[in-house]
Motif scaffolding. Structure first.
Motif, PDB file in Angstrom:
ATOM      1  N   LEU A 379       0.784  -1.323  -0.080  1.00  0.00           N
ATOM      2  CA  LEU A 379      -0.006  -0.134   0.000  1.00  0.00           C
ATOM      3  C   LEU A 379       0.794   1.173   0.098  1.00  0.00           C
ATOM      4  O   LEU A 379       0.660   2.412  -0.668  1.00  0.00           O
ATOM      5  N   ILE A 380       1.844   1.249   0.728  1.00  0.00           N
ATOM      6  CA  ILE A 380       2.966   2.485   0.801  1.00  0.00           C
ATOM      7  C   ILE A 380       3.369   2.742  -0.687  1.00  0.00           C
ATOM      8  O   ILE A 380       3.474   3.829  -1.020  1.00  0.00           O
ATOM      9  N   GLY A 381       3.855   1.560  -1.172  1.00  0.00           N
ATOM     10  CA  GLY A 381       4.304   1.670  -2.583  1.00  0.00           C
ATOM     11  C   GLY A 381       3.132   2.202  -3.566  1.00  0.00           C
ATOM     12  O   GLY A 381       3.419   3.345  -4.327  1.00  0.00           O
ATOM     13  N   LEU A 382       1.923   1.938  -3.655  1.00  0.00           N
ATOM     14  CA  LEU A 382       0.963   2.412  -4.459  1.00  0.00           C
ATOM     15  C   LEU A 382       0.692   4.000  -4.125  1.00  0.00           C
ATOM     16  O   LEU A 382       0.507   4.606  -4.925  1.00  0.00           O
ATOM     17  N   GLY A 383       0.495   4.093  -2.790  1.00  0.00           N
ATOM     18  CA  GLY A 383       0.426   5.576  -2.512  1.00  0.00           C
ATOM     19  C   GLY A 383       1.321   6.461  -2.755  1.00  0.00           C
ATOM     20  O   GLY A 383       1.068   7.301  -3.412  1.00  0.00           O
ATOM     21  N   MET A 384       2.715   6.054  -2.583  1.00  0.00           N
ATOM     22  CA  MET A 384       3.809   6.733  -3.201  1.00  0.00           C
ATOM     23  C   MET A 384       3.834   7.044  -4.680  1.00  0.00           C
ATOM     24  O   MET A 384       3.921   8.380  -5.075  1.00  0.00           O
ATOM     25  N   GLY A 385       3.515   5.997  -5.481  1.00  0.00           N
ATOM     26  CA  GLY A 385       3.786   6.228  -7.004  1.00  0.00           C
ATOM     27  C   GLY A 385       2.456   7.133  -7.304  1.00  0.00           C
ATOM     28  O   GLY A 385       2.733   7.709  -8.390  1.00  0.00           O
ATOM     29  N   VAL A 386       1.436   7.166  -6.659  1.00  0.00           N
ATOM     30  CA  VAL A 386       0.173   8.178  -7.141  1.00  0.00           C
ATOM     31  C   VAL A 386       0.580   9.665  -6.899  1.00  0.00           C
ATOM     32  O   VAL A 386       0.452  10.300  -7.777  1.00  0.00           O
ATOM     33  N   MET A 387       1.360   9.817  -6.010  1.00  0.00           N
ATOM     34  CA  MET A 387       1.537  11.304  -5.595  1.00  0.00           C
ATOM     35  C   MET A 387       2.802  11.935  -6.000  1.00  0.00           C
ATOM     36  O   MET A 387       2.719  13.201  -5.880  1.00  0.00           O
ATOM     37  N   LEU A 388       3.876  11.100  -6.244  1.00  0.00           N
ATOM     38  CA  LEU A 388       5.323  11.633  -6.302  1.00  0.00           C
ATOM     39  C   LEU A 388       5.358  12.648  -7.641  1.00  0.00           C
ATOM     40  O   LEU A 388       5.759  13.744  -7.689  1.00  0.00           O
ATOM     41  N   THR A 389       4.803  12.326  -8.771  1.00  0.00           N
ATOM     42  CA  THR A 389       4.867  12.966 -10.003  1.00  0.00           C
ATOM     43  C   THR A 389       4.071  14.418  -9.979  1.00  0.00           C
ATOM     44  O   THR A 389       4.375  15.361 -10.153  1.00  0.00           O
ATOM     45  N   PRO A 390       2.652  14.168  -9.579  1.00  0.00           N
ATOM     46  CA  PRO A 390       1.913  15.371  -9.482  1.00  0.00           C
ATOM     47  C   PRO A 390       2.499  16.500  -8.600  1.00  0.00           C
ATOM     48  O   PRO A 390       2.366  17.677  -8.900  1.00  0.00           O
ATOM     49  N   SER A 391       3.214  16.023  -7.596  1.00  0.00           N
ATOM     50  CA  SER A 391       3.844  17.292  -6.697  1.00  0.00           C
ATOM     51  C   SER A 391       4.952  17.857  -7.299  1.00  0.00           C
ATOM     52  O   SER A 391       5.015  19.039  -7.048  1.00  0.00           O
ATOM     53  N   VAL A 392       5.552  17.100  -8.016  1.00  0.00           N
ATOM     54  CA  VAL A 392       6.745  17.713  -8.508  1.00  0.00           C
ATOM     55  C   VAL A 392       6.087  18.617  -9.923  1.00  0.00           C
ATOM     56  O   VAL A 392       6.680  19.625 -10.011  1.00  0.00           O
ATOM     57  N   ASN A 393       5.194  18.060 -10.579  1.00  0.00           N
ATOM     58  CA  ASN A 393       4.557  19.000 -11.673  1.00  0.00           C
ATOM     59  C   ASN A 393       4.056  20.362 -11.062  1.00  0.00           C
ATOM     60  O   ASN A 393       4.192  21.244 -11.890  1.00  0.00           O
ATOM     61  N   VAL A 394       3.500  20.061 -10.045  1.00  0.00           N
ATOM     62  CA  VAL A 394       2.863  21.501  -9.275  1.00  0.00           C
ATOM     63  C   VAL A 394       4.044  22.458  -9.095  1.00  0.00           C
ATOM     64  O   VAL A 394       3.675  23.699  -9.320  1.00  0.00           O
ATOM     65  N   VAL A 395       5.141  21.996  -8.489  1.00  0.00           N
ATOM     66  CA  VAL A 395       6.043  22.942  -8.344  1.00  0.00           C
ATOM     67  C   VAL A 395       6.864  23.487  -9.627  1.00  0.00           C
ATOM     68  O   VAL A 395       6.786  24.710  -9.817  1.00  0.00           O
ATOM     69  N   GLN A 396       7.127  22.514 -10.540  1.00  0.00           N
ATOM     70  CA  GLN A 396       7.964  22.992 -11.517  1.00  0.00           C
ATOM     71  C   GLN A 396       7.339  23.992 -12.429  1.00  0.00           C
ATOM     72  O   GLN A 396       7.899  24.687 -13.142  1.00  0.00           O
ATOM     73  N   SER A 397       6.034  23.563 -12.658  1.00  0.00           N
ATOM     74  CA  SER A 397       5.104  24.153 -13.464  1.00  0.00           C
ATOM     75  C   SER A 397       4.735  25.556 -13.081  1.00  0.00           C
ATOM     76  O   SER A 397       3.881  26.447 -13.581  1.00  0.00           O
ATOM     77  N   SER A 398       4.883  25.991 -11.770  1.00  0.00           N
ATOM     78  CA  SER A 398       4.566  27.311 -11.299  1.00  0.00           C
ATOM     79  C   SER A 398       5.403  28.317 -11.500  1.00  0.00           C
ATOM     80  O   SER A 398       5.321  29.465 -11.009  1.00  0.00           O
ATOM     81  N   PHE A 399       6.654  28.007 -12.432  1.00  0.00           N
ATOM     82  CA  PHE A 399       7.507  29.148 -12.507  1.00  0.00           C
ATOM     83  C   PHE A 399       8.085  28.963 -14.009  1.00  0.00           C
ATOM     84  O   PHE A 399       8.058  28.239 -14.530  1.00  0.00           O
ATOM     85  N   SER A 400       8.370  30.170 -14.275  1.00  0.00           N
ATOM     86  CA  SER A 400       8.936  30.410 -15.785  1.00  0.00           C
ATOM     87  C   SER A 400      10.270  29.975 -16.128  1.00  0.00           C
ATOM     88  O   SER A 400      10.901  29.602 -15.036  1.00  0.00           O
ATOM     89  N   GLU A 401      10.651  29.597 -17.138  1.00  0.00           N
ATOM     90  CA  GLU A 401      12.138  29.032 -17.577  1.00  0.00           C
ATOM     91  C   GLU A 401      13.200  29.764 -16.767  1.00  0.00           C
ATOM     92  O   GLU A 401      14.250  29.097 -16.398  1.00  0.00           O
ATOM     93  N   ASP A 402      13.237  31.100 -16.765  1.00  0.00           N
ATOM     94  CA  ASP A 402      14.336  31.588 -16.278  1.00  0.00           C
ATOM     95  C   ASP A 402      14.467  31.325 -14.814  1.00  0.00           C
ATOM     96  O   ASP A 402      15.539  31.760 -14.129  1.00  0.00           O
ATOM     97  N   GLN A 403      13.578  30.729 -14.122  1.00  0.00           N
ATOM     98  CA  GLN A 403      13.504  30.594 -12.616  1.00  0.00           C
ATOM     99  C   GLN A 403      13.750  28.984 -12.504  1.00  0.00           C
ATOM    100  O   GLN A 403      13.647  28.485 -11.161  1.00  0.00           O
TER     101      GLN A 403
END
Length: 472
Positions: A379-403
């Motif tokens: 279950l821990i593996g399933l949970g981690m796999g579901v949320m790792l990618t969207p968390s990173v995408n939320v952060v990286q996509s919040s800023f422009s290329e120069d940042q």
């Protein structure tokens, strides 16, 4: 984008640049090996402590220092990436990492192991990881492609962390724990060869000022805070002193970067990185995810080996449940992203992970059968796999290329700080008395932290905000 032809053949050379999907392999493998290094030593605790004549706490210290060096140097590493070039820093980081792995393989004692694994591999990781995320952001310009690319990279990172115990256990049992470090060096050599297919999409910026004062303040503050957590089971006064001084240095760091901005100078990080609410919440979820993943990994591995007497391969096989769960959910990441909001995926991931910890707790007092840890780890593996990618995408996509250089360094620093804090907190509780009681307490603490991550995820916007346009 079509590249215009030119008389001198420059356009023809650019047309030969590999399609981004072709350069994804070395980037994903780089994340895999760094995550693998953070978890594979967990199943070698007994073997390393006996071979090097040290203690379980000594091995825990080596693991935590490795994770801490990554966290402390990741922000400066992001700035150096902008200054000297993304591909160059990637290759240099891989080379330093490889040297550290080979040194660890021949370590005669704990000190050399810490130098090779904790210091050199940690420094190498801090140099190579920011380029992985910056190159991915710059090469995958389409939002959907970028999400899939981050999904592949985070899946490899999660699999590296989850499969580390299994692969490390197999190598340790079949050959020796030292061979596991040789394996890392070989993978790094393969990645260096594969990086020849990568072209840096932006030129280096040698004029980028490196804020040495800010780097020293931030790194020292983070180191002292985590060392304070590690000292909790030895000396309360030492713990309090380290935590206090570390916190004061971090406060001093934020005052420093504000003063640099007011003076018109370039700080290590711009304060506007912390004014984006969505990104801040995403960073909190990233920190919590890796804290839980590495904390659970260390606690369960130490418990199985020290309390139940399982060897490295037995422990690694048990951990294959979390690897399977993470792999299954990661493979479905692209489909999940099309059907569900990022907020929903992160919340679901935390909920499933906390349920997995609950299962580990429920099975801890039963018969000491090998399979009792499997449902919870799955279950821990399933949970981690579901949320790792969207968390990173939320952060990286919040800023422009120069940042991207700054936010990539900050994002990876926050994640790796979570890894080191998770190992420090959970390990400090368990190492004091590796029995069922402390094992349960450590898991309860991690579950409570997981509820905090769920609360942060619940505050994320219901739909992802559009990435800002490039400035300047």
């Amino acid at each position: 984008m079509t590249v215009p032809s030119t008389p001198d053949g420059a356009g023809a050379r650019q047309e030969k640049r590999p399609w981004p999907r072709q350069v994804l392999l070395p980037l994903a493998l780089a994340q895999f090996i760094c995550s693998f290094a953070g978890s594979n030593m967990n199943v070698m605790i007994q073997d390393i402590s006996e071979d090097l004549d040290t203690t379980v706490q000594g091995v825990q210290t080596a693991i935590t220092i490795f994770l801490l060096v990554m966290a402390a140097l990741m922000i400066p590493g992001g700035i150096l990436t902008d200054r000297y070039g993304r591909k160059r820093c990637l290759v240099i980081g891989l080379a330093v990492y490889g040297v550290g792995a080979l040194l660890s393989a021949v370590a005669p004692g704990l000190g050399v192991l810490i130098l090779g694994n904790s210091i050199l591999e940690g420094v190498g990781t801090a140099l190579l990881i920011p380029p992985v995320y910056i190159l991915t952001t710059l090469l995958f310009t389409n939002v959907a492609d970028r999400a899939r690319a981050f999904g592949a990279i985070m899946a490899m990172g999660g699999i590296g962390a989850a499969a580390g115990p299994l692969i490390g256990g197999l190598i340790t049992s079949a050959i020796s724990w030292r061979a596991a470090f040789v394996f890392q060096a070989l993978v790094v050599a393969v990645i260096i060869v594969l990086t020849r297919r990568i072209d840096d999409p932006l030129p280096p910026n040698p004029g980028r000022v490196f804020d040495t004062g800010g780097a020293v303040l931030s790194a020292t503050g983070l180191v002292l805070v985590v060392m304070g957590i590690l000292a909790a089971d030895d000396n309360v006064w030492l713990m309090s002193g380290l935590l206090l001084v570390g916190a004061l240095l971090l406060v001093g760091f934020f005052r420093w970067i504000r003063a640099k901005e007011r003076a018109g100078a370039q700080p290590l990080l711009r304060t506007d990185l912390f004014r984006n609410r969505t990104s801040n919440l995403g960073l909190i979820t990233q920190h919590t995810q890796w804290l839980m993943l590495m904390g659970v990994s260390f606690v369960v591995a130490a418990y199985l080996q020290v309390v139940r007497g399982y060897n490295a391969i037995d422990t690694g096989v048990i951990f294959s449940a979390s690897t399977l769960g993470l792999l299954v959910s990661s493979l479905g990441a692209a489909r999940f992203a099309k059907k569900h909001e990022q907020r929903t995926l992160v919340m679901t991931g935390f909920a499933v992970t906390v349920c997995g910890i609950g299962l580990l707790l429920a099975m801890a007092h039963g018969e000491p059968k090998a399979w009792t840890s499997v449902p919870g780890l799955l279950l821990i593996g399933l949970g981690m796999g579901v949320m790792l990618t969207p968390s990173v995408n939320v952060v990286q996509s919040s800023f422009s290329e120069d940042q991207q250089g700054e936010i990539s360094g900050l994002s990876r620093s926050v994640s790796n700080l979570g890894s080191s804090v998770g190992t420090a907190i959970a390990g400090t509780i368990l190492v004091a008395d590796p029995a069922v009681g402390p094992y349960a307490v450590a898991l309860v603490v991690l579950a409570v932290i997981g509820f905090g991550g769920f609360a942060a995820a619940a505050k994320l916007p219901r739909a992802p905000a559009p990435a800002p346009t490039r400035q300047g």
